[in-house]
Enzyme design. Structure first.
Site, PDB file in Angstrom:
ATOM      1  N   ASP A 122      40.770  36.623  49.026  1.00 58.49           N
ATOM      2  CA  ASP A 122      39.779  36.582  47.955  1.00 58.49           C
ATOM      3  C   ASP A 122      38.878  37.805  48.076  1.00 58.49           C
ATOM      4  O   ASP A 122      38.440  38.161  49.165  1.00 58.49           O
ATOM      5  CB  ASP A 122      38.938  35.307  48.024  1.00 58.49           C
ATOM      6  CG  ASP A 122      38.307  34.975  46.683  1.00 58.49           C
ATOM      7  OD1 ASP A 122      38.813  34.071  45.987  1.00 58.49           O
ATOM      8  OD2 ASP A 122      37.315  35.640  46.313  1.00 58.49           O
ATOM      9  N   ASP A 178      42.051  43.837  47.822  1.00 59.19           N
ATOM     10  CA  ASP A 178      42.141  43.876  46.361  1.00 59.19           C
ATOM     11  C   ASP A 178      43.615  43.839  45.982  1.00 59.19           C
ATOM     12  O   ASP A 178      44.352  44.803  46.199  1.00 59.19           O
ATOM     13  CB  ASP A 178      41.476  45.155  45.845  1.00 59.19           C
ATOM     14  CG  ASP A 178      41.511  45.276  44.329  1.00 59.19           C
ATOM     15  OD1 ASP A 178      42.117  44.408  43.659  1.00 59.19           O
ATOM     16  OD2 ASP A 178      40.933  46.254  43.799  1.00 59.19           O
ATOM     17  N   ASN A 221      47.383  33.922  42.312  1.00 59.25           N
ATOM     18  CA  ASN A 221      46.418  33.069  41.612  1.00 59.25           C
ATOM     19  C   ASN A 221      45.150  33.817  41.199  1.00 59.25           C
ATOM     20  O   ASN A 221      44.421  33.346  40.324  1.00 59.25           O
ATOM     21  CB  ASN A 221      46.062  31.884  42.526  1.00 59.25           C
ATOM     22  CG  ASN A 221      44.891  31.084  42.030  1.00 59.25           C
ATOM     23  OD1 ASN A 221      45.009  30.290  41.104  1.00 59.25           O
ATOM     24  ND2 ASN A 221      43.722  31.279  42.639  1.00 59.25           N
ATOM     25  N   TYR A 252      43.112  37.846  28.007  1.00 52.29           N
ATOM     26  CA  TYR A 252      43.614  36.866  28.982  1.00 52.29           C
ATOM     27  C   TYR A 252      44.963  36.307  28.538  1.00 52.29           C
ATOM     28  O   TYR A 252      45.895  36.189  29.347  1.00 52.29           O
ATOM     29  CB  TYR A 252      42.574  35.760  29.117  1.00 52.29           C
ATOM     30  CG  TYR A 252      42.925  34.643  30.054  1.00 52.29           C
ATOM     31  CD1 TYR A 252      42.882  34.819  31.436  1.00 52.29           C
ATOM     32  CD2 TYR A 252      43.265  33.385  29.561  1.00 52.29           C
ATOM     33  CE1 TYR A 252      43.184  33.777  32.299  1.00 52.29           C
ATOM     34  CE2 TYR A 252      43.560  32.337  30.425  1.00 52.29           C
ATOM     35  CZ  TYR A 252      43.521  32.534  31.787  1.00 52.29           C
ATOM     36  OH  TYR A 252      43.816  31.505  32.634  1.00 52.29           O
ATOM     37  N   LYS A 254      48.432  36.674  30.604  1.00 48.96           N
ATOM     38  CA  LYS A 254      49.137  35.493  31.096  1.00 48.96           C
ATOM     39  C   LYS A 254      50.537  35.384  30.486  1.00 48.96           C
ATOM     40  O   LYS A 254      51.459  34.867  31.131  1.00 48.96           O
ATOM     41  CB  LYS A 254      48.314  34.238  30.806  1.00 48.96           C
ATOM     42  CG  LYS A 254      47.054  34.126  31.653  1.00 48.96           C
ATOM     43  CD  LYS A 254      47.372  34.155  33.151  1.00 48.96           C
ATOM     44  CE  LYS A 254      46.190  33.750  34.011  1.00 48.96           C
ATOM     45  NZ  LYS A 254      46.499  33.828  35.458  1.00 48.96           N
ATOM     46  N   THR A 267      37.305  24.722  36.918  1.00 45.37           N
ATOM     47  CA  THR A 267      36.941  25.743  37.900  1.00 45.37           C
ATOM     48  C   THR A 267      35.806  26.573  37.307  1.00 45.37           C
ATOM     49  O   THR A 267      35.425  26.381  36.147  1.00 45.37           O
ATOM     50  CB  THR A 267      38.125  26.668  38.218  1.00 45.37           C
ATOM     51  OG1 THR A 267      38.400  27.487  37.070  1.00 45.37           O
ATOM     52  CG2 THR A 267      39.379  25.864  38.582  1.00 45.37           C
TER      53      THR A 267
END
Length: 302
Positions: free
Chosen positions: A36, A72, A99, A170, A174, A204
């Site tokens: 992360d 990264d 993810n 987005y 995706k 989330t």
């Protein structure tokens, strides 16, 4: 313990879905690289290793093995170092869960170029580069005669499969991940690697504003359908040896529901056997559409 002693990388694992995946992999016996960058919901702010380190501490408190990665994933050197971290700490790599991501939502006419580029970078490039370097490692292992039984689980979205108003960047990223999944499944299968994708729906920090008011938590003791932990069992199963032979598939996961997506397929066709004249295509196209199933609506449309 269906992933006992398997070595797994989970990107974007400091919070939300990634954290839930990392914890469930650990519960199922995996050794986990918790990746992360530690930035804000929109990708801004200073990088921090704290979110990844907290998840590593949670895993170790469960008696599992984990190591933090602050790399990264959308940077070539960072993605290479991420894969190297798994190999250096645990001796090999068995599964990669892509993810990591963030949102910069705008209607198309208000969407700035840098907002487009930033979302493409983290989602699409951030899937491609870890997949590239993990794939190169598995190819080298296979060519050296060492057995490979590896898994990749990519993260698409309903927005990528059906579209989502206000999320052009987005949705496009995706959708690109779906295409990347199909190609990677075809290319890496010869080396013992399966590649699948999920389209999750969960509460989330990325989705709390998009779905404001529609993701309320249930009363105490009730089933929380939007908890990110509900998505993780499918991800962990896809990352295990039990999922052998399943590749190039896209699964929706939400609450207790799992759905295999039926993506683009060849539908009704008309073949004249010669070049069409534009003037004659009206009734031909209308007939094809009449014989084809109606498309599902774009999220947020109408």
């Amino acid at each position: 313990m269906i992933c006992k002693d398997r070595v797994v990388i989970v990107t974007g694992a400091g919070r939300g879905l990634g954290r839930a995946h990392a914890l469930e992999f650990a519960r199922q016996g995996a050794k986990v690289v918790v990746n992360d960058l530690g930035v804000e919901r929109d990708g801004g702010g200073a990088a921090s290793s704290a979110p990844a380190r907290r998840v590593v501490e949670e895993i170790r408190a469960l008696g599992g093995q984990a190591v933090a990665s602050p790399h990264d994933v959308a940077d070539g050197a960072g993605a290479m170092a991420l894969v190297a971290t798994a190999i250096e700490h645990f001796g090999r790599l068995d599964a990669l869960v892509n993810n990591a991501g963030f949102l910069r939502d705008r209607m198309l006419v208000n969407l700035a170029e840098d907002e487009w580029d930033a979302v493409m970078r983290v989602h699409l490039r951030g899937h491609f580069l870890p997949l590239k370097h993990a794939g190169a490692y598995w190819r080298a292992e296979a060519k050296a005669g060492r057995p490979v039984d590896a898994r990749v689980i990519n993260t698409s979205s309903g927005a990528g499969l059906l579209g989502s108003v206000g999320q052009g960047n987005y949705s496009a990223a995706k959708a690109g991940i779906v295409g990347l999944t199909l190609v990677a499944a075809a290319e890496l299968g010869r080396y013992g690697v399966t590649v699948n994708a999920i389209a999750p729906a969960a509460r989330t920090r990325m989705t709390e504003q998009v779905f404001a008011g529609t993701m309320a938590r249930p009363a105490e003791g009730g089933f929380d359908a939007m908890a990110p932990e509900n998505v993780s069992p499918l991800v962990v199963w896809l990352g295990s040896a039990e999922s052998a032979g399943i590749t190039g598939r896209i699964f929706e996961a939400e609450g207790g529901r799992i759905c295999v997506m039926d993506a683009f397929r060849h539908g009704p066709a008309a073949d004249k056997g010669a070049r069409w004249d534009p003037a004659e295509l009206g009734p031909v196209v209308k007939d094809l559409l009449d014989r084809a199933p109606a498309p599902e609506p774009v999220y947020g449309a109408g």
